[in-house]
Design an enzyme around this catalytic site. Structure first.
Site, PDB file in Angstrom:
ATOM      1  N   ASP A   1      47.574  34.690 129.037  1.00  0.00           N
ATOM      2  CA  ASP A   1      47.694  34.309 127.634  1.00  0.00           C
ATOM      3  C   ASP A   1      46.269  34.150 127.109  1.00  0.00           C
ATOM      4  O   ASP A   1      45.586  33.167 127.414  1.00  0.00           O
ATOM      5  CB  ASP A   1      48.483  32.995 127.547  1.00  0.00           C
ATOM      6  CG  ASP A   1      48.492  32.421 126.131  1.00  0.00           C
ATOM      7  OD1 ASP A   1      47.803  32.973 125.256  1.00  0.00           O
ATOM      8  OD2 ASP A   1      49.184  31.409 125.923  1.00  0.00           O
TER       9      ASP A   1
ATOM     10  N   GLN B   1      43.590  31.991 123.068  1.00  0.00           N
ATOM     11  CA  GLN B   1      42.421  31.155 122.764  1.00  0.00           C
ATOM     12  C   GLN B   1      41.124  31.686 123.353  1.00  0.00           C
ATOM     13  O   GLN B   1      40.074  31.098 123.146  1.00  0.00           O
ATOM     14  CB  GLN B   1      42.652  29.730 123.292  1.00  0.00           C
ATOM     15  CG  GLN B   1      43.774  28.984 122.597  1.00  0.00           C
ATOM     16  CD  GLN B   1      43.468  28.670 121.140  1.00  0.00           C
ATOM     17  OE1 GLN B   1      42.313  28.706 120.701  1.00  0.00           O
ATOM     18  NE2 GLN B   1      44.495  28.367 120.376  1.00  0.00           N
TER      19      GLN B   1
ATOM     20  N   CYS C   1      51.547  21.857 120.585  1.00  0.00           N
ATOM     21  CA  CYS C   1      52.518  22.729 121.294  1.00  0.00           C
ATOM     22  C   CYS C   1      52.258  22.726 122.795  1.00  0.00           C
ATOM     23  O   CYS C   1      52.371  23.761 123.457  1.00  0.00           O
ATOM     24  CB  CYS C   1      52.473  24.167 120.776  1.00  0.00           C
ATOM     25  SG  CYS C   1      52.996  24.342 119.098  1.00  0.00           S
TER      26      CYS C   1
ATOM     27  N   HIS D   1      50.370  26.311 126.670  1.00  0.00           N
ATOM     28  CA  HIS D   1      50.999  26.206 125.354  1.00  0.00           C
ATOM     29  C   HIS D   1      52.497  26.486 125.566  1.00  0.00           C
ATOM     30  O   HIS D   1      52.860  27.245 126.467  1.00  0.00           O
ATOM     31  CB  HIS D   1      50.369  27.286 124.472  1.00  0.00           C
ATOM     32  CG  HIS D   1      50.791  27.265 123.038  1.00  0.00           C
ATOM     33  ND1 HIS D   1      51.992  27.778 122.616  1.00  0.00           N
ATOM     34  CD2 HIS D   1      50.152  26.829 121.917  1.00  0.00           C
ATOM     35  CE1 HIS D   1      52.076  27.657 121.308  1.00  0.00           C
ATOM     36  NE2 HIS D   1      50.979  27.077 120.853  1.00  0.00           N
TER      37      HIS D   1
ATOM     38  N   LYS E   1      44.166  34.674 115.213  1.00  0.00           N
ATOM     39  CA  LYS E   1      43.188  33.735 115.779  1.00  0.00           C
ATOM     40  C   LYS E   1      41.822  34.382 115.961  1.00  0.00           C
ATOM     41  O   LYS E   1      40.898  33.778 116.483  1.00  0.00           O
ATOM     42  CB  LYS E   1      43.693  33.188 117.117  1.00  0.00           C
ATOM     43  CG  LYS E   1      44.917  32.272 116.967  1.00  0.00           C
ATOM     44  CD  LYS E   1      45.225  31.573 118.256  1.00  0.00           C
ATOM     45  CE  LYS E   1      46.633  31.036 118.317  1.00  0.00           C
ATOM     46  NZ  LYS E   1      46.829  29.763 117.607  1.00  0.00           N
TER      47      LYS E   1
END
Ligand code: PMP
Length: 415
Positions: free
Chosen positions: A200, A203, A368, A123, A226
């Site tokens: 990261d 997700q 993104c 991303h 999220k």
């Protein structure tokens, strides 16, 4: 017994909405998730009973708010199995967490010709900050590739992660492909070369249990919004010994112990990295969100995710939608329920609009992740010019009936 999505749905008032006269099918969870009533009501409770600025007051309300805000750090710390709650820094979002590491660690510690390794499926939040670090320090970025099955090329990773590598920053799960990356292997390779690793987890943490100790993580970044929590609150986990040696990112009130006219002494962790009045209510409500996840059970969430992912892929294969290509692993294991598609018949925004008319919310475009989409464009001709992909991303309140409906509508649209 498997988690019951129909029961979970009752917690989410927004799921009762009609969109264009149809029942809402919310398949845009990779962008942000909906909030259960318990989280919405917690905001009211905080603002009606406990609200004051933290860390500054002797008065009762300020002390209560300070305790609750600090407690939220402890709850997150437990959820990640961190060594100490002081390793949990509240930020605005994943983007700010990664920028904190890029600026406070990257720009201060990297030198010319040091290497930063990222992947071709990042991303922009885990890409542009590293471009800035490279620009300002003379360090070089190199990319881990992915294969035709949309999984990282570990052999190539092993070759490019070397003694010049200072930072490896990778996404745990791709927000476009749904691929879950083998972070354990990558962390091991990086640590063999004394490089630090930033994961990261924007997700992955909504779907998976993450244990920072088990994986020997240096940094982990994610956003509350999220995972059913509030927007405007994110987390950076960092190993205490690394955080202690880093300069602050933002400076000002709250992050200092003492200030004189020409100097300042930094506050203890985590406050050294939380300058100014933070998102007080958001932080406290995020603590409540983790309690909600704990009540459902993260293992139950993992199990349901696997079930609905398999169901979705089986349906896609059953429906034989030759015109619609899935961009991502066609195997339900080691992937999240985030599915990107393209069709040569429509641009991605057209499909998203047509689905919206049927009550289905999906995202369309480049998500993104321009370099990723450009890269896939080479593998699948002209994808970039088709306006990217349309993406259905599911969560614990999505049902198999919604999946059936999604594919029926797609079939109808393509007739
Ligand atoms: N990384 C990944 C993999 C993401 O999917 C996202 C959000 N789409 C981000 C980072 C950025 O998250 P935020 O916008 O909450 O900072």
């Amino acid at each position: 017994m498997m988690m019951d999505p129909y029961k979970i749905r009752l917690d989410f008032p927004i799921l009762k909405r009609k969109i264009n006269g149809k029942d809402l099918v919310y398949f845009d969870n990779a962008a942000t998730t909906q909030k259960p009533l318990r989280i919405i009501e917690k905001f009211t409770e905080v603002y009606t009973k406990y609200y004051a600025n933290i860390h500054r007051g002797i008065h009762t309300l300020s002390q209560e708010a300070s305790d609750m805000y600090e407690d939220a750090h402890r709850i997150v710390s437990e959820h990640l199995n961190a060594n100490d709650w002081r390793e949990i820094i509240f930020t605005k979002n994943t983007t700010e967490s990664i920028n904190l590491v890029a600026y406070s660690y990257g720009i201060n510690k990297l030198k010319k010709d040091d290497k930063i390794i990222i992947t071709k499926m990042e991303h922009h939040a885990n890409l542009v900050p590293w471009q800035q670090v490279a620009r300002k320090t003379g360090a070089k970025i190199e990319y881990i590739d992915f294969n035709k099955d949309y999984r990282l090329d570990i052999d190539q990773a092993e070759k490019i992660i070397d003694d010049k590598t200072r930072i490896v920053a990778i996404t745990h799960a791709s927000n476009v492909l749904g691929t879950i990356n083998p972070i354990k292997d990558i962390i091991k390779i990086a640590h063999e070369h004394d490089a630090i690793v930033l994961i990261d987890a924007a997700q992955s943490i909504p779907h998976n249990k993450i244990d920072v100790k088990k994986y020997d993580m240096d940094f982990l970044a994610f956003s509350a919004h999220k995972m059913m929590g509030p927007d405007g609150i994110g987390v950076l986990y960092g190993k205490e010994e690394i955080l202690e040696k880093m300069d602050p990112f933002l400076t000002g009130g709250d992050m200092i112990k003492d200030v004189d006219l020409y100097n300042a002494e930094w506050n203890d962790l985590p406050w050294k990295f939380e300058a100014g009045t933070p998102n007080i209510a958001g932080g406290i409500v995020f603590g409540e969100t983790i309690k909600y996840i704990k009540d459902i059970g993260i293992e139950n969430i993992e199990e349901y995710d696997r079930y609905i992912t398999k169901y979705f892929i089986d349906k896609y294969n059953d429906y034989k939608l030759d015109d619609i290509m899935l961009i991502g692993p066609n195997d339900y294991k080691e992937r999240t329920p985030t599915f990107s598609f393209y069709t040569k018949r429509y641009r991605s925004h057209q499909i998203a609009k047509l689905l919206d008319l049927e009550g289905i919310a999906v995202r369309s475009g480049f998500h993104c992740a321009h370099p990723l989409l450009k890269n896939i464009n080479i593998l699948n001709n002209n994808l970039y010019n088709l306006g990217g992909t349309f993406r259905a991303s599911l969560y614990i309140y999505n049902t198999k009936e919604e999946v059936d409906y999604f594919f029926e509508i797609l079939k109808k649209l393509l007739k």
